[in-house]
Design a protein around this motif. Structure first.
Motif, PDB file in Angstrom:
ATOM      1  N   LYS A 538      -0.581  12.447  12.418  1.00 46.81           N
ATOM      2  CA  LYS A 538       0.776  12.612  12.956  1.00 46.81           C
ATOM      3  C   LYS A 538       1.692  11.464  12.496  1.00 46.81           C
ATOM      4  CE  LYS A 538       1.529  14.123  17.262  1.00 46.81           C
ATOM      5  NZ  LYS A 538       2.004  15.521  17.263  1.00 46.81           N
ATOM      6  N   MET A 539       1.148  10.253  12.530  1.00 49.98           N
ATOM      7  CA  MET A 539       1.962   9.112  12.092  1.00 49.98           C
ATOM      8  C   MET A 539       2.254   9.188  10.593  1.00 49.98           C
ATOM      9  SD  MET A 539       0.647   5.807  14.280  1.00 49.98           S
ATOM     10  CE  MET A 539      -1.111   5.955  13.996  1.00 49.98           C
ATOM     11  N   ALA A 540       1.250   9.607   9.835  1.00 49.24           N
ATOM     12  CA  ALA A 540       1.442   9.695   8.380  1.00 49.24           C
ATOM     13  C   ALA A 540       2.532  10.714   8.048  1.00 49.24           C
ATOM     14  CB  ALA A 540       0.126  10.058   7.699  1.00 49.24           C
ATOM     15  N   LYS A 541       2.516  11.807   8.778  1.00 49.10           N
ATOM     16  CA  LYS A 541       3.532  12.844   8.533  1.00 49.10           C
ATOM     17  C   LYS A 541       4.936  12.287   8.820  1.00 49.10           C
ATOM     18  CE  LYS A 541       4.613  17.596   9.920  1.00 49.10           C
ATOM     19  NZ  LYS A 541       4.499  18.405   8.682  1.00 49.10           N
ATOM     20  N   ALA A 542       5.059  11.605   9.938  1.00 49.75           N
ATOM     21  CA  ALA A 542       6.361  11.029  10.280  1.00 49.75           C
ATOM     22  C   ALA A 542       6.763   9.941   9.283  1.00 49.75           C
ATOM     23  CB  ALA A 542       6.310  10.447  11.699  1.00 49.75           C
ATOM     24  N   ALA A 543       5.784   9.159   8.855  1.00 47.10           N
ATOM     25  CA  ALA A 543       6.085   8.086   7.898  1.00 47.10           C
ATOM     26  C   ALA A 543       6.583   8.678   6.591  1.00 47.10           C
ATOM     27  CB  ALA A 543       4.845   7.231   7.655  1.00 47.10           C
ATOM     28  N   LEU A 547       9.947   8.082   4.505  1.00 45.54           N
ATOM     29  CA  LEU A 547       9.912   7.592   3.123  1.00 45.54           C
ATOM     30  C   LEU A 547      10.795   8.445   2.217  1.00 45.54           C
ATOM     31  CD1 LEU A 547       6.190   6.513   2.628  1.00 45.54           C
ATOM     32  CD2 LEU A 547       8.223   5.061   2.367  1.00 45.54           C
ATOM     33  N   LYS A 548      10.865   9.738   2.555  1.00 40.00           N
ATOM     34  CA  LYS A 548      11.728  10.612   1.759  1.00 40.00           C
ATOM     35  C   LYS A 548      13.169  10.126   1.817  1.00 40.00           C
ATOM     36  CE  LYS A 548       9.015  14.844   2.161  1.00 40.00           C
ATOM     37  NZ  LYS A 548       8.802  15.929   3.123  1.00 40.00           N
ATOM     38  N   SER A 556       5.279   2.770   4.021  1.00 47.05           N
ATOM     39  CA  SER A 556       4.237   2.902   3.001  1.00 47.05           C
ATOM     40  C   SER A 556       2.946   2.254   3.500  1.00 47.05           C
ATOM     41  CB  SER A 556       4.695   2.329   1.661  1.00 47.05           C
ATOM     42  OG  SER A 556       4.995   0.960   1.797  1.00 47.05           O
ATOM     43  N   ALA A 557       3.072   1.193   4.291  1.00 53.80           N
ATOM     44  CA  ALA A 557       1.863   0.593   4.897  1.00 53.80           C
ATOM     45  C   ALA A 557       1.165   1.585   5.828  1.00 53.80           C
ATOM     46  CB  ALA A 557       2.226  -0.682   5.657  1.00 53.80           C
ATOM     47  N   LYS A 558       1.949   2.399   6.512  1.00 52.49           N
ATOM     48  CA  LYS A 558       1.349   3.408   7.414  1.00 52.49           C
ATOM     49  C   LYS A 558       0.448   4.349   6.620  1.00 52.49           C
ATOM     50  CE  LYS A 558       3.266   2.707  11.525  1.00 52.49           C
ATOM     51  NZ  LYS A 558       2.410   2.004  12.465  1.00 52.49           N
ATOM     52  N   LEU A 559       0.909   4.780   5.458  1.00 50.50           N
ATOM     53  CA  LEU A 559       0.116   5.736   4.680  1.00 50.50           C
ATOM     54  C   LEU A 559      -1.182   5.103   4.179  1.00 50.50           C
ATOM     55  CD1 LEU A 559       2.923   7.629   2.724  1.00 50.50           C
ATOM     56  CD2 LEU A 559       1.696   8.343   4.787  1.00 50.50           C
ATOM     57  N   VAL A 560      -1.099   3.837   3.748  1.00 51.02           N
ATOM     58  CA  VAL A 560      -2.307   3.136   3.303  1.00 51.02           C
ATOM     59  C   VAL A 560      -3.284   2.971   4.468  1.00 51.02           C
ATOM     60  CG1 VAL A 560      -3.188   0.898   2.515  1.00 51.02           C
ATOM     61  CG2 VAL A 560      -1.170   1.905   1.413  1.00 51.02           C
TER      62      VAL A 560
ATOM     63  N   ALA B 584     -12.556  -0.581  -2.802  1.00 57.19           N
ATOM     64  CA  ALA B 584     -11.649  -1.605  -2.291  1.00 57.19           C
ATOM     65  C   ALA B 584     -10.183  -1.193  -2.320  1.00 57.19           C
ATOM     66  CB  ALA B 584     -11.824  -2.888  -3.095  1.00 57.19           C
ATOM     67  N   ASP B 585      -9.870  -0.022  -2.866  1.00 53.23           N
ATOM     68  CA  ASP B 585      -8.455   0.285  -3.116  1.00 53.23           C
ATOM     69  C   ASP B 585      -7.573   0.180  -1.879  1.00 53.23           C
ATOM     70  OD1 ASP B 585      -9.195   0.574  -5.694  1.00 53.23           O
ATOM     71  OD2 ASP B 585      -8.991   2.759  -5.767  1.00 53.23           O
ATOM     72  N   THR B 586      -7.901   0.938  -0.837  1.00 49.43           N
ATOM     73  CA  THR B 586      -7.020   0.861   0.340  1.00 49.43           C
ATOM     74  C   THR B 586      -7.148  -0.495   1.034  1.00 49.43           C
ATOM     75  OG1 THR B 586      -8.690   1.988   1.665  1.00 49.43           O
ATOM     76  CG2 THR B 586      -6.922   3.338   0.805  1.00 49.43           C
ATOM     77  N   THR B 587      -8.351  -1.093   0.959  1.00 44.60           N
ATOM     78  CA  THR B 587      -8.544  -2.396   1.597  1.00 44.60           C
ATOM     79  C   THR B 587      -7.600  -3.443   1.016  1.00 44.60           C
ATOM     80  OG1 THR B 587     -10.863  -1.868   1.981  1.00 44.60           O
ATOM     81  CG2 THR B 587     -10.269  -4.195   2.068  1.00 44.60           C
ATOM     82  N   MET B 588      -7.369  -3.366  -0.296  1.00 46.11           N
ATOM     83  CA  MET B 588      -6.583  -4.395  -0.972  1.00 46.11           C
ATOM     84  C   MET B 588      -5.132  -3.971  -1.236  1.00 46.11           C
ATOM     85  SD  MET B 588      -8.972  -6.620  -1.088  1.00 46.11           S
ATOM     86  CE  MET B 588      -8.273  -7.965  -2.069  1.00 46.11           C
ATOM     87  N   ALA B 589      -4.744  -2.769  -0.805  1.00 48.55           N
ATOM     88  CA  ALA B 589      -3.455  -2.225  -1.254  1.00 48.55           C
ATOM     89  C   ALA B 589      -2.226  -2.901  -0.640  1.00 48.55           C
ATOM     90  CB  ALA B 589      -3.402  -0.722  -0.977  1.00 48.55           C
TER      91      ALA B 589
END
Lengths: 595, 595
Positions: A538-543, A547-548, A556-560, B584-589
């Protein structure tokens, strides 16, 4: 010295963008809580927590509470003034009925403030927290006279409240309790008995303390069906409402505890104290449950809060402490070493806490909104659905957020190396404080049994089925969203584990209840993980929506972080399922002597 | 008040039946350790721990250590006498060379005694423990004169030893250390600098304290290649060997810590203190490693020890505390409620700790025997193989046994409900004490990096390949054993996870070292779980042999517990593998600012 900054921006993202709080403005109190008002209210709350409560957290732990030979209890320096500021700012009455001096704002905002206050100073936050719980119980079950007598002064901070359940020989099993209530003939009762582990039972902060006490009326049935709830002020009230002589209530001793030193944990003695029935005779547990459910959500929030403050301090230290070089080559060659945040194992740790905290905050607010709906909606079906979810999720919130919150405090402490073990660093206090949240308000094993033994199958499993439908519906609706796809697959898999586990209980636990008991804790955590995973999608969708509209570092940190959660936290669901379906046989096989 | 009973029977089962210690009687010292002698020695050790050390554990925690204005440090009541009893019983010199007053018995027996002593009183056990570590370093790297001067008096308990590595700005990254050593021209050096977190750095127990200190000789290369090891007595020695004036060594302060209050953690100031080189110039880390490896195994044992004593107390409480009724109907209808050990969630908790403790004890002894072989065998290939395993397993022992040991202390505390949070119950001390073991002697994240970054690939992966072969060989040899079959399948599966993880690192971590760093901790735990699983199949096989000779409650419990471990602990390996292969990708992103 530790730091704390209330995560107001993250809260606002959840309220506005993820849960769209504006769509509830038909509920009483919500229309007053426009986006601007919410931001202003939370900003004020954050300031109080950061500037008044946090600075007396470490000192409060070191100083602790002192009981004097005459039974008086002194709280740490600054606590009395902080309580006055807290009550004076209207925080106790934030969500309470304006008829009694409250502001009538959403309970959801109260839950947010509880997070900030508990992160800033958990031992302190318990004083207003218990008062708010007592207010809630009196508001729902108290007579008009009781409400008029107590609520305004509890809401304005003149008096505080407590809950008195536990006795030396009984905590979980309240059916064993012995405290007696003898009718005085004038509608009041004489209460006698000893209660233990009474948080905030005695203090030097407020002018009177309003105790809610479970006791057994003479001649009542044995067990839980003979328990009644009483309101027992520490000091009698004079006819003019002023505070009079002691009412046979005294603090016999205070406990020397692992943590929450700033909160007095009292043995309370009732010696013929005058009390008044709250709610119906022998229905005390029912009345107390109002308080307990709110208290459980409050304790869940403490788990999140300690995880958050521990995380913030670990991040600050990891950015500052120089030790070793990045595996991929020096990141700050001009310095004698790199800050430890370059190390993958440090990041892994910080990311795992961050991924929990943000989802847990969403999980709390999602359910706090349900609480508002359950209490305030005009639509019976909506109220019922909200209440179903709250019933199901309250033990999950309490058990999972406090278990993982504690683990995270430990992980955050680990980032400090040896310095984390030293009191002055301030981070070991978070571990000690967080530990109690797994125990009180029903130990987490009891929460798991409440979930599996009562909540899961209630009303034909209506609550869990609604959850399955909601999460399943989200997965279906968003199946074609390319950006969400990497998140949806793992969530689908874990939802499957949860459904298999529920099915396994249906097939194996009815005939053999030990199978439910042996798998209860794993089921609670499995449901918790799937819930947190659902919060992440849900948070990723809102993020992504945000972002759009333009680049945004926070979004972008939320998506990671969402992806990290799916990759690294959610895989635990398979192990929970494996343990559940192993059943109770080996768990129960040994004789008592073989342990 | 807490209880403790040393698990001598379980130790004897491991030494005699699982590891068949008699087959090593060609090693020096082992011929003297016949089965009868071992039983007698451990019986004496158990008595000392139960009757002398355990009774001053809680009081030592409450009293703590005190530093006086003149720099003297007072240890808790009874610690001095306990040290005299410990040394007087020959325990410090148990495995040491008889030339210097030791008994020359297997180190393995010393590891057993370390478990018992650390369970009985961890803060106390550190005093002799650090002395034994210092003895080991001096024995291997010290000149004959140094050995003659110090070892006999350290072994007989007249003097103690410490290790001084950490400085305020460096712990893990010793290359940053600043303490200076200036040649005096007479073969000695003047040592100046400040060391922190020095356990047992000052005390009122022994007449002198022999500090081992890492320092940098003037003009030495920067970084870890310019560090040398020195022996620095607190008090100078007169020509006749008696203790003289202070040698410029003082305790500047002691730390206020989360736990191990009975052990003084000191800031040590060296102000031109006279010291002598131990081993070669600039090879100090090499010399210190002797001490660190033993110390790491010692810390691993602390993890097991706290888990064991916490378990024993939780079991005692669970048998006694009455609360609720069994799900399958009252077990003790004559009492007001059943003891909580009837509840599946309580049993699940106790079983999971038990299943860890017994396997961890085996894991320790398996490796302690390798240490004896590595030091004492006449066969070079056997020595090499033993050393390979020790190198590989030391970080696993340290990291996994202390992580899970701490978790288990927390789980055991949980069984007590609110009572577990109260200091007087004594169980929260186990949690606080166990916490340090995850931090000191190299924080567990550092252990994980040592494992994955250094030990795993060393000599072409010879150590891990030998482990794969040994476990794989056991699985093959016993494949037809009907009774073991339910255990072998899960172990095979988890061994596969481990092999896949190792392969994944080979393919993905060389080019991208962050992939190793982000998966290191999971790999350490994965290898730990497979090792504990291997211990369980070995124990189950031995238990079954004994059961063939007649019914034995202890041995049938072993089989049940083995199965519990496979069903409920081992499934974690899949989640570890999933996290490792996530990379490590998301860990280091995230950027540093996004935390």
């Amino acid at each position: 010295m530790p730091v704390y900054k209330a995560p107001v921006d993250d809260t606002l993202f959840l309220l506005n963008d993820v849960f769209n709080i504006e769509r509830y403005n038909n509920l009483p109190g919500f229309a007053d809580a426009s986006s601007d008002v919410i931001e202003a209210v939370l900003g004020e709350g954050a300031k109080l927590c950061e500037e008044v409560l946090q600075p007396i957290n470490y000192s409060g732990d070191q100083e602790g509470c002192t009981r004097h030979p005459d039974g008086r209890v002194t709280t740490p320096k600054g606590f009395k003034e902080a309580y006055e500021a807290y009550a004076g700012g209207g925080w106790i009455g934030l969500a309470m009925d304006p008829e009694y001096g409250g502001q009538g704002l959403p309970y959801t905002l109260g839950a947010v403030m509880n997070e900030y206050a508990s992160a800033a100073n958990m031992a302190f936050a318990m004083y207003p927290g218990l008062t708010m719980g007592a207010i809630a119980a009196l508001y729902v079950h108290g007579s008009d006279e009781i409400k008029r007598t107590y609520l305004p002064k509890m809401i304005d901070g003149t008096w505080s409240g407590t809950m008195n359940l536990t006795e030396p020989h009984c905590g979980t099993d309240l059916g064993l309790l012995k405290t007696k209530a003898v009718p005085n003939g004038d509608g009041s009762y004489a209460i006698s008995g000893t209660k233990i582990f009474i948080s905030a039972g005695e203090q030097d902060i407020t002018g009177n303390i309003i105790h809610l006490v479970l006791a057994r009326i003479e001649g009542a049935p044995a067990g839980v069906k003979g328990i009644s709830l009483f309101v027992v002020p520490r000091n009698k009230l004079e006819a003019d409402g002023s505070v009079g002589a002691n009412n046979g209530v005294s603090c016999g001793s205070i406990e020397h505890k692992m943590g929450i030193h700033g909160n007095a944990t009292c043995v309370m003695n009732y010696d013929g104290a005058q009390g008044w029935l709250v709610g119906d005779e022998n229905r005390g547990l029912n009345a107390m449950f109002v308080m307990m459910n709110e208290a459980r959500l409050g304790v869940a929030i403490q788990g999140l809060a300690q995880s958050e403050v521990a995380y913030q301090n670990a991040v600050a230290y990891a950015k500052e402490r120089l030790q070793g070089r990045a595996l991929t080559g020096a990141k700050e060659p001009a310095k004698p070493a790199d800050p430890i945040i370059v190390h993958p194992d440090v990041r892994r740790t910080l990311m795992s806490i961050k991924a929990f905290n943000e989802a847990a905050r969403a999980f709390v607010l999602w359910n706090a909104l349900k609480s508002d709906i359950a209490h305030r909606s005009g639509d019976a079906a909506e109220r019922q659905a909200a209440d179903d979810q709250l019933g199901l999720m309250t033990p999950v919130l309490k058990g999972v957020l406090t278990d993982i919150g504690f683990d995270n405090a430990v992980k955050a402490q680990q980032m400090f190396g040896g310095h984390g073990y030293i009191a002055e660093t301030g981070v070991e206090q978070f571990v000690r404080d967080a530990r109690i949240a797994m125990i009180y308000e029903g130990a987490n094993g009891v929460q798991a049994m409440d979930l599996v033994g009562r909540k899961l199958g209630r009303d034909g499993g209506r609550g869990i089925m609604a959850f399955f439908n909601e999460v399943g519906g989200f997965l279906k609706e968003n199946a074609e969203d390319e950006a969400l796809k990497p998140l949806l697959g793992p969530l689908q898999l874990s939802l499957g584990h949860l459904q298999q586990a529920a099915m396994w209980f249906m097939n194996n636990a009815l005939a053999k209840p030990d199978n439910a008991g042996a798998g209860a804790s794993d089921f609670m955590h499995l449901l918790g993980l799937v819930s947190l995973g659902y919060m992440w999608v849900k948070m990723a969708k809102a993020a992504q929506e945000k972002l759009k509209a333009g680049a945004d570092e926070r979004m972008s940190a939320k998506l990671v972080t969402a992806r990290f959660f799916m990759e690294r936290t959610l895989p635990e669901t398979a192990a929970h399922l494996a343990r559940i379906t192993a059943g109770a046989d080996t768990t129960m096989a040994l004789s008592v002597e073989q342990f």
